[in-house]
Design an enzyme around this catalytic site. Structure first.
Site, PDB file in Angstrom:
ATOM      1  N   ARG A 180      22.225  31.158  15.491  1.00 13.85           N
ATOM      2  CA  ARG A 180      22.301  32.291  14.555  1.00 13.85           C
ATOM      3  C   ARG A 180      22.237  31.817  13.102  1.00 13.85           C
ATOM      4  O   ARG A 180      21.658  32.474  12.244  1.00 13.85           O
ATOM      5  CB  ARG A 180      23.612  33.036  14.832  1.00 13.85           C
ATOM      6  N   GLU A 198      34.450  19.738  17.636  1.00 12.82           N
ATOM      7  CA  GLU A 198      34.658  18.457  18.333  1.00 12.82           C
ATOM      8  C   GLU A 198      34.685  18.630  19.855  1.00 12.82           C
ATOM      9  O   GLU A 198      34.343  17.715  20.594  1.00 12.82           O
ATOM     10  CB  GLU A 198      35.953  17.773  17.858  1.00 12.82           C
ATOM     11  N   GLU A 273      32.604  33.920   9.397  1.00  7.31           N
ATOM     12  CA  GLU A 273      32.797  34.811  10.549  1.00  7.31           C
ATOM     13  C   GLU A 273      34.067  34.315  11.221  1.00  7.31           C
ATOM     14  O   GLU A 273      34.075  33.286  11.886  1.00  7.31           O
ATOM     15  CB  GLU A 273      31.571  34.716  11.468  1.00  7.31           C
ATOM     16  N   CYS A 307      35.570  36.046  19.411  1.00  4.37           N
ATOM     17  CA  CYS A 307      36.175  36.749  18.265  1.00  4.37           C
ATOM     18  C   CYS A 307      36.098  38.252  18.440  1.00  4.37           C
ATOM     19  O   CYS A 307      36.843  38.986  17.792  1.00  4.37           O
ATOM     20  CB  CYS A 307      35.449  36.371  16.984  1.00  4.37           C
TER      21      CYS A 307
HETATM   22  C1  SIN Z   1      29.356  36.913  19.687  1.00  2.00           C
HETATM   23  O1  SIN Z   1      28.401  36.546  18.994  1.00  2.00           O
HETATM   24  O2  SIN Z   1      29.267  37.795  20.508  1.00  2.00           O
HETATM   25  C2  SIN Z   1      30.729  36.300  19.552  1.00  2.00           C
HETATM   26  C3  SIN Z   1      30.855  35.369  18.453  1.00  2.00           C
HETATM   27  C4  SIN Z   1      32.237  34.800  18.326  1.00  2.00           C
HETATM   28  O3  SIN Z   1      33.120  35.003  19.131  1.00  2.00           O
HETATM   29  O4  SIN Z   1      32.435  34.069  17.355  1.00  2.00           O
END
Ligand code: SIN
Length: 503
Positions: A180, A198, A273, A307
């Site tokens: 990305r 790591e 992010e 995330c």
């Molecule tokens: C995602 O791109 O769907 C999740 C990305 C992340 O958890 O950092």
């Protein structure tokens, strides 16, 4: 979607150390050369499911990072002038090789991250789509000609690459987060230094080998590897080097704040992010089958280590018991814990001991304060020391850490609410603002609630929102900037205003 035979081929168990996969690199990449650390030090990459060594890679430090930065800066002098069309062609070649080698990359990823093989293949497909997308976007980084208020002047706005960038990526998506960022930065005309986590450097190195095979010139992509202890000095140098024009980081909010501060001195471009704390709101009028389906995808993708994972399930009074009972049943009948290289497994290990401790402590704290365990609730030692049982907790109160913290594990926390306003109040009472989910069949409610949710992304009657075409990113402490979509380029370009006078 991958064909069934491609999935089966990737799932054939392989011993990646003895079979010598050709993409299993054990050196870092600086200026087109595969090199070790200047210090000669190395560290071991572990398989979290088996506690076995997958490979040994260079344990680099600031000295090595400096060389990578220099290589990216030198390469920028020519890469910025490569035509958009040629950059596009090179990215496309990289994409083609990534597709051809998807099974091998997925196998490497499963070994170092523990991710079930089907999910690793899914991630490779997802990640590859960013390279494909940005190979196309490379040719559409257009400028503008604006009518001037004076006859003697002409106003041009062009979009230029900011320069060499640092891409610092996490272990939970070892391929997609690199794709990305690197896809967008290369398309824009930037060069990069990639610092993978790591825990998962091998996927990054495999991707870099394929970039080299695709003909991407030396120095345009550099990858440095280091163990945890050197990460702070490397991060600091990447943020403070005058040769680096911007930093893009995906990872924890705590580390993101440090990098943000370190970038301030050089007034450096930064994309962040960071962590989420996603509410998953189910209203009385929702289709509960769809809500449970969405909950399963959102919660258990990568064992809850994303995330955008649903973190707090807010369920309206009338459907609370039914939803809880349905999700418990679905978890019992569909989730399979085990080593990710087994094709039937859907829940692998947590990434490391630290993550294991965090999840266990959160659950123990909730139980000690009165939470009711409906399913799971403890470590699943028979599979290994980093496995945690998929868990459902009810009777949640505000004093429990799970109420406000990102869990990053397979734990469903169910909280009851009475009405729309209460749902919004609970959903928004966090400093995080990445993703949120709403299940409702009332279109007016969907509009009202999705507007009021203080989150960068909202899934409506949908648990899987990530896709290349959409803008991924958060508000509040979940980050700055957007990745993917046509906006993903913005972090890597600046607008140059050229005024032609005396016409
Ligand atoms: C995602 O791109 O769907 C999740 C990305 C992340 O958890 O950092």
């Amino acid at each position: 979607m991958l064909s069934a035979s491609a999935v089966r081929a990737a799932m054939r168990p392989r011993d990646i150390t003895s079979r010598g996969l050709h993409l299993l690199k054990q050196m870092a990449l600086i200026n087109g050369e595969w090199v070790g650390a200047a210090s000669g030090r190395t560290f071991q990459v572990m398989n979290p499911a088996e506690n076995s060594v997958v490979a040994t890679v260079p344990d680099m430090n600031a000295e090595d990072t400096q060389k990578a930065i220099r290589a990216a800066a030198d390469a920028f002098t020519t890469w910025q002038d490569v035509t958009a069309k040629d950059r596009s062609i090179l990215l496309r070649k990289w994409y083609n090789l990534l597709v051809q080698n998807q099974n091998e990359i997925a196998t490497i990823m499963t070994s170092e991250s523990g991710k079930p093989i089907k999910e690793s293949l899914g991630e490779v497909t997802y990640g590859n789509s960013f390279i494909e997308w940005f190979s196309e976007e490379a040719r559409r980084i257009n400028g503008e000609i604006i009518p001037s208020p004076q006859q003697s002047k002409q106003i041009f706005l062009t979009r230029q690459p900011i320069g060499p960038v640092a891409l610092i990526t996490p272990w939970n998506f070892p391929h997609a987060m690199i794709a990305r960022k690197a896809g967008a930065s290369l398309a824009a005309g930037c060069t990069c230094v990639i610092k993978p986590a790591e825990d998962t450097p091998l996927t990054a190195l495999a991707m870099a080998q394929l970039a080299q095979d695709a003909g991407i010139p030396k120095g345009v992509i550099n990858v440095i590897t280091s163990d945890r202890k050197n990460a702070p000095e490397i991060g600091k140098l990447l943020c403070q080097s005058p040769l680096i024009a911007g930093v893009s980081f995906t990872g924890s909010t705590a580390v993101g704040k440090i990098l943000y501060e370190q970038c301030a001195d050089g007034v450096k471009r930064i994309g962040l992010e960071l962590g989420g704390n996603a509410p998953f709101v189910v209203f009385n009028n929702a289709d509960l089958n769809k809500a449970v389906q969405g909950a399963m995808v959102s919660k258990f993708r990568n064992c809850g280590q994303t995330c955008v994972s649903a973190n707090r399930f807010l369920i309206q009074d009338e459907v609370f018991d039914e939803f809880v009972s349905m999700i418990c049943d679905t978890m019992k009948t569909t989730l399979v814990i085990g080593n990710g290289k087994d094709e039937h497994v859907t829940i692998g290990p947590l990434i490391n001991d630290n993550q294991m401790r965090t999840v266990k402590n959160l659950v123990d704290d909730a139980v000690a304060k009165g939470a009711k365990v409906m399913v799971g609730g403890k470590t699943a030692e028979k599979y290994g020391d980093k496995f945690f049982e998929p868990t459902v907790l009810t009777n949640i109160t505000e004093d429990m850490a799970v109420y406000g913290k990102e869990i990053f594990g397979p734990v469903v926390v169910c909280i009851r609410f009475k009405d729309e306003q209460e749902a919004l109040d609970i959903a928004n009472c966090t400093r995080s603002g990445l993703a949120a989910y709403v299940y409702s069949n009332d279109i007016a409610q969907v509009f009202r609630v999705s507007k009021k949710l203080e989150f960068g992304m909202v899934g409506v009657n949908e648990g899987l929102i990530s896709t290349t075409e959409a803008a991924f990113g958060g508000v509040k402490e979940s980050g700055i900037g957007r990745e993917g979509s046509s906006h993903g380029i913005d972090d890597y370009i600046y607008i140059k205003y050229v005024c032609l006078g005396n016409l």
